[in-house]
Every structure is written in structure tokens, then in C-alpha cells.
Design an enzyme around this catalytic site. Structure first.
Site, PDB file in Angstrom:
ATOM      1  N   GLY A 177       0.814  -1.216   0.000  1.00  0.00           N
ATOM      2  CA  GLY A 177       0.000   0.000   0.000  1.00  0.00           C
ATOM      3  C   GLY A 177       0.843   1.258   0.000  1.00  0.00           C
ATOM      4  CG  ASP A 184      -1.253  -0.261   8.485  1.00  0.00           C
ATOM      5  OD1 ASP A 184      -2.137   0.589   8.694  1.00  0.00           O
ATOM      6  OD2 ASP A 184      -1.288  -1.057   7.530  1.00  0.00           O
ATOM      7  CG  MET A 222      -6.808   3.167   6.620  1.00  0.00           C
ATOM      8  SD  MET A 222      -5.584   3.383   5.281  1.00  0.00           S
ATOM      9  CE  MET A 222      -6.668   3.517   3.849  1.00  0.00           C
TER      10      MET A 222
END
Lengths: 414, 414
Positions: free
Chosen positions: A15, A147, A191
Site C-alpha cells: 500500500g 500502519d 485505518m
């Protein structure tokens, strides 16, 4: 293998982030300035591009220092990305044979792969295969992911900019949400499937003028709908505007994602479930049970591509770690990932080290339980102290006609 | 009434924008520097605050030039907002009596109301009532709305910053969306119930490196689901990533909003009805009919409060028009709204004029049909030329510890 001479290849995978191109710029700059490396090839759509002979001489389009600086300020992956997973080493070797045939044909002696957990798996397998067949090549992984869930590294390039955007937006939303008098619940969905780092970053928005978020729900803690409603009720007694930050990945005690409730969930190539709608689901529940106005906001793609709000610290570190991967490879390292070690929080100081890729691949780093409050609906000070230095400084944005200018691969047609 | 002497009152009403406080700063600065005005009171939550005696001396908390500059860079309404509608003048006069009693008690000779269509209705009614009872006060309306749907004015303060954010985010999303190779449809949902100005602003994102948005659907044009699917199919033949901008307010031929139409009846596992948005609805349709990956993004509140990405032109004009309202009131104007007249596009030049409020209230300005392409799925060059000057320049953002600093009313507890 020390002092290899030949060409280099670099790819981006997984990503996008706001700064994955800053790392690419760092790799490129270090590689072209080394006497051991002649041409630097960029893989279009990662390892997929290699298999399709789709790679480019990176010097095209990156002629000047400013070209490279603009690249470093461009969000998402300049070279394109992929989610290709290599087969197990003892399973199918034809893909590996194909890859190494291309390495050999193009005299590739250095390979750099910028990505997350799945990309480090690729680095691990390629270097193990090279070792097995005795092909001389130095292969390095460079971490990235918003993340922040890669093990070993103190933090991941990309996280700081996402955290800065999330905290900025949370603070702005707090101003917006407090504009009317009647009670209102605003749910911000962030997220993060298993790691709550991004959701925790909303806590950075707090200051003497900003109480948001009032509550924070992380995937590290089992989500209880009744407890959530009780928490909101209590928070509404303190102020009429309540802002909740919730991770898309929060799960019920039975293991289902909150957002799975009745929705068709798709899975991506790695078998990850695609998650949306946690905020929507919780907003609907709260509206019905509490009879108040609710709304939900998903930061969606913006949290990973809002380079106009990137962290200068993150951009600079991302560039540095890309350059370091090249330096280490030239020194003879292979099958390793470069990573950050934090020396101290204040003054903030890091060093860049490297580690055998086999030791880090596919382990997720989540928030330690003791960094989350006992009730499981907020973070402790440790999280704020940890994230704080990563969002410092405003990255340079190249503007033209009132909008950011981006570097685009000359052959790309979008 | 020329040369009135006394106190001034200012309020903010309607939905927030990134620059409604820049207008407030302009009003405040001009008012305190005038010898005709002694104290400037700020109404907490607009006219509702007046009815509850909830207003503050604005000088508290705005002691220095920097305090006022920070106010001008703070999103949303510093004083709080409301959606209070005054009764018809000939219907109920007790509210008016109460308001004017408070005006009289506090020696209010100047009243400024910053807001959209509904707020201009308030200005109209208050000035008509003042006239009717012979109370000496100069009442001025100052426009604001991100929707740009106020008639008369060339554009509204607040629109330029929202447009800049929307175009910036669209360009960043294009970079993100083009990262993978497989076909994908990304639907961006933009605010605007009846006027498509904000959705049209996505077109500013286009340049030699950015084809997004591929298609634009405005509420000015009746939405046809079959045509939309055909459009997307055609666009997918040109590039694998298709990005569509759609206004939340698009309607079907039968008058229903797309987001109301049929697909939002599912309930989740908790038994709650799911409210879906326009983007989600269209994404679901496209996924089913075209069998491709789709995702939707709602800019949501960020488009009206992302002051970190505000237009310098918008901030400066918003401040100027606030100051002008005060100057005109001191000159004796009342019952009027100040507004922008565009002298030329290039070089961009405007003037600020004023008009009787009765002539403008409650008329919505939508995009002229000839500024939309014939097929009704894109905008023409006129729209881009019109919006272009409004997004120029980057507004100053006061940063501390890596995040924007906002001005907060001392008495507010959020």
C-alpha cells in the site's frame, strides 16, 4: 558480497504512503552516486514488472536535484506497486528461475525492495534463492507502511506523515464539531486492521483547546458494543460534542470485525479482509440507542496519500533510510532490512541499523497493553511521547497554480 | 443611519468553513479601530446566543495582532454557530421584541451577521423590523458558504479554500489510485445538495500528470444510472484507473436523491438500517454491473474545515469583506450584504460592493448549463477559469509541535 559491480534494481510494493517516494529518492541518489552501480532500474509495479520485463532507467525524468526533491514530496508509489506473493522456495522454482535469469541478463548486482511485511517476505525469499544458486547479488529491504506494524524497527517510514495528517484532521474536525450547541457524536474511522498506531495518533490532536478524541478504540482491545454506548453516554455528560476515534479493525469478542456485521466482505490477494464501515455501523447503533445526532468520517485514502501535510521528520528519515540501504548493500550486506532504533525521545535521536530479514518477516507489532488505559478506551502518555517526535516539521511541498506538483514516471499514462 | 455611535455585535451562523473566522477577524479589526464603535460583542451560537444573553466582549482573548491572525487561520466558527430561523415579521413579534430589547439594553448600534442564505434571511428580517420600530442600528450581512450557492456575489468566502482542498486531495488520490495495475473505480463524493461548484472543483486537479477526475456528475444534471455505467465502461477503455467525482446531491429523473434510491435498505447484524451515501451506492452498483474493484471516498467535514490547506486568496478576501461590511455600516449602510464583483479573470481582480439584502436572500446560484459539457458528465473550461484564481496561494498556518494552532473562545469548554 563486498564490492560487487553492476546495475541496481529498485521496486515498491504494498500500500502507498506519503513518503515511499522519499525512500525511493534516497535509494536513487545513493545508488547513482556510487561507483559500484552503473544504471539504476525502477521496477514498474514491483516484482510483477520484473516478471513482465517492465522496468525503466530511473535517470529518465530525474535529471536535476529538483526533480529528485519533487519525487521525494510525491505521495504514493512513483514506480507503481503490486501485491504479488512469491511461492514458497521449495514449492515452485520456475518464478525464481525467471527472476534470476532477468537479473543475470541485466547484470543486476543490487536489489532494493521498499515495502511492508509482505514485501520483506519477497526480500527474504529472493536472497535465500540467490544464496542457494550462488548468484552474486546484494538484496536489501527498506520498510514502509503507514500502519507502523513492522516488528523490529522503532517505527516505519510513512507512519509519521499519516499520524500528522490524522492528528491535524482530528483537531480541525473538533473545531467543526463543536460549532453547534446540541449533542452530537462524531465517529472518526482510522485505518489499521490489527495495530492501532494510526488510531492512537488521534490523541496527538489534544491540547488545552482540543479535548478530541474523547474516546479511542483500538484493535488491540476486544470491542464491546454495550461498553461503547456506556462510554459515549458518560462522555456526553462532560461535553455536548463527543468525538470518538475507532480503528477499522476493532473486533467483537467472537472474533468478527464490527464492520462485518451483515456486509459482504471481500478479501485481497493475501487473504486480508477489506474493511469499511466500522464508523458507519457504530454511528447507526449510537443513533438508535442514544437518540442523538451522529455522523461518521473515514479518513480513507487521504491518511496514506496526503503528502501536502507530510511530516518533515518522516520525509527526511525515509530518504535517509533508503540511502542507508544502498550504502549497506555496497558494503556487502544482503538479505537484510534496514530499520530505526530510537536512542532517546527527548531530544529525539535515532540510528539506522540492519537485521537479517528472516528474523523480522511476517510478525506484526501492535501497541503494548500497558500503553493503553485500563478501561481500554484511550491511550496512555507513552503512546503520545512515542509518536510526538515523528510528526514534527512541515515537509516541503512544491506548489504550482495553487496545487501540489507531483513527480510522475514518464512512461505512466495516468 | 450615518455616524451612529455605540457598541457592535457580530455573530456566525450556518455550516462552518475554513475562513469564516477570517471574516470575523476582519469585522473585529475594523470595528475596534473605528471611533464609532466602543465594544465589540461576539454572539455565542449566533442569534440563539443573543436570545440567551450569551455573548462576550471579543477583546478578551484577542489582545495581540498575532491573536487575531491565529483567529483568521482557525477553521469553523470561533463564536459557535446555529441554524435558528426567525419567524415571519408579521407572524410573531415577541422574538423581535426580545432581540431589540437586548440591542437597546447593550447600546448595540451595529450588527454584523456572517453566514449563508438562511443567515441573510435573518439580516433581512432584523433590518426590516428595526426600520418598522424606528430603532437606529446598521445591520450588515457578510456571506460565507463553501457551497458557493449564494446569488449576486461572484463567489462566496469559504468556497476557494474548500475548492483548494478538494482539488489537492483529488490529485493526491489520483496518485494513490494509479498505484496498482488492475482495473479499479474510485468514486469521490463531494458536498453540495443543489449546486455542483465543489464537485466541479475536482477538475482543477487535472494537469499533464493527472487525468482525474475522469468523469464529473453534478446535481445540476439529472443522474442516469445506466448512462453512468456506460460512461465508466468507456473510461475504463482509456485507462485502468477511473476516478469519478460525484456530488452528494445528484438526483434521479423521479426526483429522488441517488443515495435514497433502493440500495440503502439493508440492515446490519445489529438490526439497524444502514444509511448509505451516494458514492457507496454508486460503487455498489458499479461493482455488481462491471465486476471491478470499486471504492468510495467522502471528503466529509474535511472539505469545510481543512484550514491547513486554505487558499491565501480566500483568507485574504474573507478578511477584507468583513472589514468592508464594518466600513459600510459606519458610512450608514444597513439591511445590505457585501459581495464580490469580478472585474477580470486574468489578471484576477475583484471589487467589493453592497446590495439590499431583500434582493438576494434565498436564491440559489447553481452552475450555468453552458458551463457543463453537453453529455452532462464533465465541466467546461469556463468553470476552471472561474475557480482557478480562488485557490491561489497558501494561507499561513500557525504551527506548534507539528500541528496547527487554533484560536478558541476563552469561555468555550471544548
Amino acid at each position: 558480497m563486498k564490492n560487487l559491480k553492476g546495475n541496481a534494481m529498485v521496486g515498491q510494493s504494498g500500500g502507498p504512503t506519503s513518503v515511499i517516494n522519499a525512500t525511493l529518492a534516497g535509494v536513487y541518489e545513493a545508488a547513482i552516486s556510487s561507483e559500484h552501480i552503473e544504471t539504476v532500474y525502477g521496477l514498474v509495479h514491483g516484482i510483477e514488472g520484473l516478471l513482465k520485463d517492465d522496468f525503466v532507467d530511473m535517470s529518465i525524468g530525474l535529471e536535476t536535484k529538483e526533480d529528485i526533491d519533487i519525487l521525494a514530496s510525491t505521495p504514493s508509489a512513483y514506480l507503481g506497486s503490486c501485491r504479488f506473493k512469491l511461492p514458497k522456495l521449495d514449492e515452485k522454482t520456475d518464478v525464481y528461475e525467471k527472476i534470476f535469469e532477468k537479473f543475470s541478463k541485466n547484470n543486476i548486482k543490487y536489489f532494493f525492495y521498499i515495502g511492508g511485511n509482505d514485501s520483506m517476505d519477497t526480500v527474504y525469499k529472493l536472497s535465500a534463492y540467490a544464496d542457494k544458486i550462488g548468484y552474486e547479488i546484494n538484496i536489501m529491504g527498506v520498510p514502509k507502511t503507514i500502519d507502523n506494524d513492522l516488528a523490529m524497527t522503532d517505527h516505519t517510514p510513512g507512519f509519521g506523515s499519516a499520524a500528522k495528517y490524522i492528528a491535524t484532521a482530528t483537531r480541525e474536525i473538533n473545531r467543526d464539531a463543536t460549532v453547534y450547541a446540541p449533542p452530537c457524536l462524531t465517529i472518526i474511522e482510522v485505518m489499521g486492521r490489527n495495530a492501532g498506531w494510526l488510531t492512537a495518533a488521534t490523541a496527538l490532536a489534544r491540547n488545552e483547546h482540543c479535548k478530541a478524541p474523547d474516546l479511542i478504540y483500538l484493535p488491540e482491545i476486544t470491542f464491546d458494543v454495550d461498553k461503547f454506548i456506556e462510554d459515549v453516554k458518560k462522555a456526553l455528560q462532560k461535553r455536548s460534542t463527543v468525538i470518538v476515534a475507532v480503528s477499522e479493525g476493532v473486533k467483537l469478542a467472537d472474533g468478527r470485525y464490527v464492520c462485518e456485521a451483515g456486509l459482504n466482505t471481500e478479501t485481497d490477494a493475501f487473504g486480508h479482509k477489506r474493511l469499511t464501515g466500522t464508523g458507519l455501523t457504530l454511528g447507526n447503533i449510537a443513533r438508535e440507542r442514544l437518540g442523538i445526532k451522529t455522523r461518521h468520517i473515514e479518513f480513507s485514502l487521504l491518511q496514506r496519500c496526503a503528502a501536502h501535510c507530510a511530516s518533515a521528520t518522516d520525509v527526511s528519515e525515509s530518504r535517509m533510510i533508503g540511502a542507508r540501504a544502498v550504502e549497506n548493500a555496497i558494503e556487502g550486506e544482503t538479505g537484510k532490512m534496514v530499520y530505526f532504533v530510537r536512542k532517546s525521545n527527548s531530544p529525539y535521536e535515532i540510528s539506522i541499523e540492519s537485521i537479517d530479514i528472516g528474523k523480522i518477516a511476517n510478525v506484526e507489532q501492535t501497541i503494548p497493553r500497558e500503553w493503553i488505559n485500563e478501561e481500554g478506551n484511550d491511550v496512555n502518555k507513552e503512546v503520545i511521547d512515542y509518536i510526538f517526535p515523528l510528526i514534527q516539521g512541515e515537509a516541503r511541498v512544491f506548489m504550482k497554480d495553487g496545487l501540489p506538483v507531483h513527480a510522475v514516471l514518464p512512461i505512466k499514462r495516468d
